[in-house]
Design a protein around this motif. Structure first.
Motif, mmCIF file in Angstrom:
data_model
loop_
_atom_site.group_PDB
_atom_site.id
_atom_site.type_symbol
_atom_site.label_atom_id
_atom_site.label_comp_id
_atom_site.label_asym_id
_atom_site.label_seq_id
_atom_site.Cartn_x
_atom_site.Cartn_y
_atom_site.Cartn_z
ATOM 1 N N GLU A 1 -9.015 3.578 -1.487
ATOM 2 C CA GLU A 1 -9.223 3.032 -0.139
ATOM 3 C C GLU A 1 -9.103 1.506 -0.094
ATOM 4 O OE1 GLU A 1 -11.556 4.328 -2.072
ATOM 5 O OE2 GLU A 1 -13.007 2.707 -2.300
ATOM 6 N N LYS B 1 -5.887 0.360 1.309
ATOM 7 C CA LYS B 1 -5.780 0.489 2.772
ATOM 8 C C LYS B 1 -6.505 -0.679 3.458
ATOM 9 C CE LYS B 1 -4.636 5.266 3.162
ATOM 10 N NZ LYS B 1 -4.776 5.774 1.782
ATOM 11 N N THR B 2 -7.648 -1.043 2.920
ATOM 12 C CA THR B 2 -8.389 -2.173 3.483
ATOM 13 C C THR B 2 -7.545 -3.441 3.389
ATOM 14 O OG1 THR B 2 -10.350 -1.128 2.546
ATOM 15 C CG2 THR B 2 -10.622 -3.352 3.430
ATOM 16 N N GLN C 1 0.831 -1.195 0.000
ATOM 17 C CA GLN C 1 0.000 0.000 0.000
ATOM 18 C C GLN C 1 0.870 1.251 0.000
ATOM 19 O OE1 GLN C 1 -0.934 1.674 3.365
ATOM 20 N NE2 GLN C 1 -1.818 3.308 2.109
#
Ligand SMILES: Nc1ncnc2c1ncn2[C@@H]1O[C@H](COP(=O)(O)OP(=O)(O)OP(=O)(O)O)[C@@H](O)[C@H]1O
Ligand SMILES: [Mg+2]
Lengths: 397, 256
Positions: free
Chosen positions: B238, B241-242, B212
């Motif tokens: 996002e 990030k998850t 990431q």
């Protein structure tokens, strides 16, 4: 000689013997080797044996100039041109330390067909002696042949006295279907150095049977390199002897074989004294129906302790029909020697090819880059920069 | 819909010692002009295979689907034609070319591409000027230009050399296959800057990564999750990030 099973008589042989007048006895006895002869197993002389080869006629000025026109020639140094087996001209003034004289008779190199053939038929050649302690610079020896069903048999003798040095650029080229059969007898004196760089780009339909006998005295160096590039059937054969301690011999080369051609590098490096070194790197690139031959023998006498020998031969096959025959041969009678040898056969690396092409380089150019990369470390062995450059530019892989 | 890069139902396999092995099992992916997308996915999911198939490596057999680029059938083109059209792949494992001088290689590539694009070739001086500007930007020593391509380069140096090639070849679509792997923090910033400064309406990229962190520097327009030869999820930045927090499990389960 009792080698009936391995020799043949043929129209070619009979014509040669006829031309040799009184000097053809050894040739007649030997015959033209067949593939049963060990030394010629991979290099068939059949086509060569069936042709009647006549003496090559003298060429006119204009013919010679035309042949010379496109050849890679260095600017520097002296130049001697042989055309169809005759001394044509000494184009530039010879360096003062080069003494040219008529060829002296030399002993045949026993059992070697190219030498026996030359001994029977040689009439002209270059005889060079470089005086002790002098550097004779560069000498270009251009051997040009033109005609069909003709042959030339030059016999050269190169003697370097103690501490002398010479760079010999041995250029072979021509047009037509001919046989060039040059022979060199080379004597490298104590601490002397001969750099022999050969470019063989004879006609694509020619035969080329060269033989070089080189003997090297203490601390002397016979540093040779050949780029075998032409000829339908071409053998470059070196027989070298390291006669006294600290002598050095290098028999390096590149062969580039395409079409239906065959190029052959055959050598014998004979360590006859202790503390000598020999180096041999031969790279062969084969495409289409090309055939390559490498036969490299290293013979180390019992007396030749502390011999340092290195031999590497590598082939790059660019087509499935191309073929390489390699026969390294180490015969060692001394017990304290360092002799290494290796051989590889490979194709171009697909990953490397893809990497280049993914950068926009067209396939043919990408292949050329990789072939040149394969040849690079062999070419780097040409110590003379001018000649290295000239050979590099003459490579059409 | 965009007609920049459009991949539909792409299937590809490789001949693994005589038995065909399906690797790509129906990839659907579109990258519009000017966008940067990221692909993340477990080891062996087929990310590098996708990048090879798009850039034209012959080992892979395309058994289904299509890929068009700028309206052309990408899969019908030779690798060098794809490069000329603007495709560039920064290799996950850059290939070593012993005996090929890096500067000569770069110049040959640049001029091959310029020729194909009907641009004037660069002479030695102009090339040197261009390459020096780029090596400076990438904090590469000029000494690396004198060496054989990638031979004896450290992992990070190889990756920088890839980015150098990308910048010199001026692609309109670059695939960066784990270009961040093996880079130290500073190098990561430099490489990211090398990509970001190309960002614009005429430059798209597909960034393949496991980390990431890279996507903090190169913020993607879309993130795709790939598993077992398929894109199983697509979303905004996002998603990375998850993934970083929770791993692939929930995506794999949702797709199953
Ligand atoms: N030449 C090959 N022969 C056999 N299997 C192959 C070959 N190339 C790829 N594969 C297989 O295809 C699958 C996908 O490989 P690929 O390199 O595309 O994965 P990846 O997603 O890039 O993985 P990573 O994250 O580890 O780089 C793997 O299982 C791999 O072993
Ligand atoms: Mg990968």
């Amino acid at each position: 000689m009792s080698v009936e099973t391995t020799v043949q008589t043929s129209p070619g042989l009979e014509a040669f013997v006829g031309r040799a007048a009184g000097h053809g006895t050894a040739l007649a006895a030997m015959g033209i080797p067949t593939r049963r002869a060990e030394a010629w197993r991979y290099t068939p002389l059949r086509a060569f044996a069936d042709t009647v080869w006549a003496e090559a006629p003298a060429l006119s000025d204009a013919q010679v100039q035309a042949l010379l026109a496109d050849l890679p020639l260095p600017e520097a140094g002296s130049r001697v041109v042989f055309a169809n087996g005759r001394k044509f001209d000494v184009l530039d003034s010879l360096s003062e330390s080069i003494l040219v004289s008529a060829a002296e008779p030399v002993d045949p190199i026993e059992d070697r067909f190219s030498a026996v053939l030359n001994a029977a038929l040689a009439q002209d050649g270059l005889s060079v002696r470089v005086a002790a302690g002098t550097d004779a610079g560069m000498l270009t020896l251009a051997s040009l042949t033109s005609g069909d069903a003709v042959s030339t048999h030059l016999r050269h003798r190169i003697v370097l006295e103690e501490g002398a040095s010479l760079t010999l650029y041995d250029l072979n080229a021509g047009e037509g279907r001919y046989v060039a059969n040059p022979r060199f007898d080379i004597v490298v004196g104590k601490g002397a150095r001969l750099t022999h760089v050969k470019l063989q780009q004879d006609s694509q339909t020619a035969g080329h049977l060269a033989i070089i006998a080189a003997s090297v005295d203490a601390g002397g160096n016979y540093d040779s390199f050949t780029l075998n590039h032409g000829g339908e059937l071409a053998r470059h054969e070196v027989v070298s002897t390291l006669n006294a301690p600290h002598a050095q011999v290098h028999v390096n080369g590149i062969q580039i074989v395409d079409g239906n051609r065959l190029n052959d590098l055959t050598s014998m490096i004979h360590h006859a004294a202790p503390d000598c070194g020999s180096r041999q790197t031969v790279k062969t690139v084969l495409s289409e129906n090309g055939q390559g031959v490498f036969q490299g023998k290293i013979l180390v006498d019992r007396i030749a302790q502390k011999t340092d020998g290195y031999q590497m031969n590598q082939a790059l096959l660019l087509s499935e029909k191309a073929q390489i025959n390699s026969k390294p041969e180490l015969e060692i009678y001394a017990d304290d020697v360092k002799c290494s040898h290796g051989a590889t056969v490979g194709a171009l690396d697909d990953e490397q090819l893809f990497y280049l092409r993914s950068r926009g380089i067209p396939e043919a150019e990408a292949r050329d880059i990789l072939v040149r990369a394969f040849l690079l470390d062999a070419l780097d062995l040409v110590t003379d920069e001018i000649l290295r450059d000239l050979l590099q530019r003459s490579i059409r892989a | 819909m965009s007609d920049f890069l459009k991949i539909q139902g792409l299937e590809a396999r490789i001949d693994a010692d005589g038995t065909p092995k399906e690797i790509l099992k129906g990839i659907d992916l579109e990258i519009p002009k000017g966008e940067i997308h990221a692909i993340m996915g477990p080891n062996g999911s087929g990310k590098s295979t996708l990048s090879y198939v798009l850039s034209g490596r012959e080992d892979y057999e395309v058994t289904g689907g299509s890929a068009t680029f700028k309206g052309e059938d990408l899969l019908a083109l030779e690798p060098e034609e794809r490069a000329a059209l603007g495709v560039f792949l920064a290799f996950q494992s850059p290939v070593e070319l012993p005996g090929v001088n890096n500067a000569n290689f770069l110049r040959t590539a640049v001029n091959a591409v310029r020729r194909a694009r009907d641009e004037e070739e660069l002479d030695a001086v102009a090339f040197l000027k261009a390459v020096r500007a780029e090596t400076k930007r990438l904090s590469m020593s000029d000494e690396m230009l004198k060496r054989a391509v990638n031979v004896g380069f450290s992992g990070g140096e190889k990756k920088r050399n890839e980015v150098l090639q990308m910048r010199l070849l001026q692609p309109s679509f670059a695939i960066l296959d784990e270009t961040d792997s093996g880079l130290d923090i500073d190098a990561l910033r430099i490489v990211a800057d090398g990509v970001n400064s190309l960002r614009g309406p005429d430059f798209s990229a597909l960034v393949i990564t496991h980390h990431q962190r890279l996507l903090d520097y190169i913020v993607p327009d879309r993130v795709h999750v790939m598993a077992k030869g398929k894109i199983i999820y697509s979303g905004g930045p996002e998603v990375a990030k998850t993934l970083e927090k929770q791993g692939y499990t929930q995506f794999l389960e949702a797709a199953a």
